[in-house]
Design a protein around this motif. Structure first.
Motif, PDB file in Angstrom:
ATOM      1  N   GLY A 105       3.130  14.345 -18.124  1.00 25.62           N
ATOM      2  CA  GLY A 105       2.114  14.546 -19.159  1.00 25.62           C
ATOM      3  C   GLY A 105       0.753  14.679 -18.516  1.00 25.62           C
ATOM      4  N   TRP A 106      -0.169  15.343 -19.194  1.00 20.96           N
ATOM      5  CA  TRP A 106      -1.525  15.500 -18.689  1.00 20.96           C
ATOM      6  C   TRP A 106      -2.495  15.318 -19.836  1.00 20.96           C
ATOM      7  CZ3 TRP A 106       2.388  19.026 -18.226  1.00 20.96           C
ATOM      8  CH2 TRP A 106       2.432  20.039 -19.188  1.00 20.96           C
ATOM      9  N   ASN A 107      -3.739  14.953 -19.482  1.00 18.72           N
ATOM     10  CA  ASN A 107      -4.742  14.738 -20.510  1.00 18.72           C
ATOM     11  C   ASN A 107      -5.194  16.060 -21.102  1.00 18.72           C
ATOM     12  OD1 ASN A 107      -5.942  15.322 -18.003  1.00 18.72           O
ATOM     13  ND2 ASN A 107      -7.874  14.392 -18.601  1.00 18.72           N
ATOM     14  N   ASN A 108      -5.601  16.001 -22.358  1.00 18.47           N
ATOM     15  CA  ASN A 108      -6.122  17.174 -23.044  1.00 18.47           C
ATOM     16  C   ASN A 108      -7.320  16.711 -23.864  1.00 18.47           C
ATOM     17  OD1 ASN A 108      -6.639  19.328 -24.819  1.00 18.47           O
ATOM     18  ND2 ASN A 108      -4.530  20.025 -24.651  1.00 18.47           N
ATOM     19  N   ASN A 130       0.346   7.185 -12.671  1.00 18.68           N
ATOM     20  CA  ASN A 130      -0.821   7.865 -13.220  1.00 18.68           C
ATOM     21  C   ASN A 130      -1.728   8.311 -12.079  1.00 18.68           C
ATOM     22  OD1 ASN A 130      -2.050   8.712 -15.599  1.00 18.68           O
ATOM     23  ND2 ASN A 130      -3.440   6.969 -15.655  1.00 18.68           N
ATOM     24  N   SER A 141       0.930  11.722 -23.580  1.00 17.90           N
ATOM     25  CA  SER A 141       1.566  13.030 -23.441  1.00 17.90           C
ATOM     26  C   SER A 141       2.926  12.912 -22.746  1.00 17.90           C
ATOM     27  CB  SER A 141       0.646  13.964 -22.652  1.00 17.90           C
ATOM     28  OG  SER A 141       1.269  15.186 -22.372  1.00 17.90           O
ATOM     29  N   HIS A 185      -6.033  14.138 -15.388  1.00 24.61           N
ATOM     30  CA  HIS A 185      -5.108  13.009 -15.266  1.00 24.61           C
ATOM     31  C   HIS A 185      -3.696  13.525 -15.487  1.00 24.61           C
ATOM     32  CE1 HIS A 185      -7.974   9.536 -15.525  1.00 24.61           C
ATOM     33  NE2 HIS A 185      -8.741  10.559 -15.857  1.00 24.61           N
ATOM     34  N   CYS A 186      -2.789  13.038 -14.683  1.00 22.73           N
ATOM     35  CA  CYS A 186      -1.387  13.440 -14.775  1.00 22.73           C
ATOM     36  C   CYS A 186      -0.535  12.168 -14.719  1.00 22.73           C
ATOM     37  CB  CYS A 186      -1.066  14.360 -13.606  1.00 22.73           C
ATOM     38  SG  CYS A 186       0.290  15.469 -13.904  1.00 22.73           S
ATOM     39  N   THR A 187       0.413  12.036 -15.645  1.00 21.55           N
ATOM     40  CA  THR A 187       1.283  10.868 -15.688  1.00 21.55           C
ATOM     41  C   THR A 187       2.724  11.310 -15.536  1.00 21.55           C
ATOM     42  OG1 THR A 187      -0.248   9.676 -17.116  1.00 21.55           O
ATOM     43  CG2 THR A 187       2.019   8.876 -17.072  1.00 21.55           C
ATOM     44  N   HIS A 234      -4.289  11.455 -24.168  1.00 24.37           N
ATOM     45  CA  HIS A 234      -4.240  10.928 -22.810  1.00 24.37           C
ATOM     46  C   HIS A 234      -2.924  11.304 -22.142  1.00 24.37           C
ATOM     47  CE1 HIS A 234      -7.573   7.676 -22.990  1.00 24.37           C
ATOM     48  NE2 HIS A 234      -7.868   8.696 -23.772  1.00 24.37           N
ATOM     49  N   SER A 235      -2.945  11.391 -20.826  1.00 24.92           N
ATOM     50  CA  SER A 235      -1.758  11.823 -20.086  1.00 24.92           C
ATOM     51  C   SER A 235      -0.581  10.874 -20.292  1.00 24.92           C
ATOM     52  CB  SER A 235      -2.079  11.960 -18.596  1.00 24.92           C
ATOM     53  OG  SER A 235      -2.461  10.728 -18.034  1.00 24.92           O
ATOM     54  N   SER A 256       0.589  17.291  -9.213  1.00 24.85           N
ATOM     55  CA  SER A 256      -0.649  17.192  -9.997  1.00 24.85           C
ATOM     56  C   SER A 256      -1.618  18.305  -9.642  1.00 24.85           C
ATOM     57  CB  SER A 256      -1.319  15.836  -9.766  1.00 24.85           C
ATOM     58  OG  SER A 256      -0.497  14.787 -10.196  1.00 24.85           O
TER      59      SER A 256
END
Length: 133
Positions: free
Chosen positions: A38-41, A90, A73, A24-26, A69-70, A10
């Motif tokens: 996935g990450w938030n944008n 998350n 994503s 945020h990273c999922t 949202h991550s 992350s």
């Protein structure tokens, strides 16, 4: 589960992909194998937002103007609807660089419940993790 390694990933992604105050990273994992990230944008949105109950801070409908949202994503990048045999993790990196609360919002809770999950975790203050049920 190696949360420390996921936190390191992350931090490595943050400089390149952060678009807002917090990052945020999922992660979607099968056992210890990483399958999707996935990450938030905050700039980009996606039609998938219309399918889930995203709310703003006042509790009003935010599906038309919420960023990606991550969790969404990571799910889209995974490319399969069913994730019932996967673990979701998350992580939130705050602007100050610390690890913060990354509990799934109502819209993302609806998403992961629909997609299914074996286990789901989110970061809390101090780099600890709690399990979502």
């Amino acid at each position: 589960m190696n949360f420390k390694k996921l936190i390191e990933i992350s931090y490595a992604l943050q400089p390149r992909y952060a678009t807002g105050r917090n990052f945020h990273c999922t992660f979607l994992l099968k056992k210890s194998r990483l399958l999707s990230v996935g990450w938030n944008n905050y700039i980009k949105s996606h039609p998938i937002n219309l399918n889930f109950n995203y709310k703003d801070k006042n509790g009003d409908d935010a599906r038309y103007h919420v960023g990606l949202h991550s969790e969404a994503s990571a799910w889209l990048r995974y490319g399969q609807e069913n994730t019932s045999d996967l673990t979701w993790v998350n992580i939130r990196i705050m602007r100050c660089g610390g690890i913060g609360l990354a509990r799934f919002c109502v819209g993302c809770q609806n998403l992961i419940k629909q997609a299914g999950f074996k286990r789901a975790f989110y970061s809390v203050a101090g780099g600890r993790f709690e399990e979502f049920e």
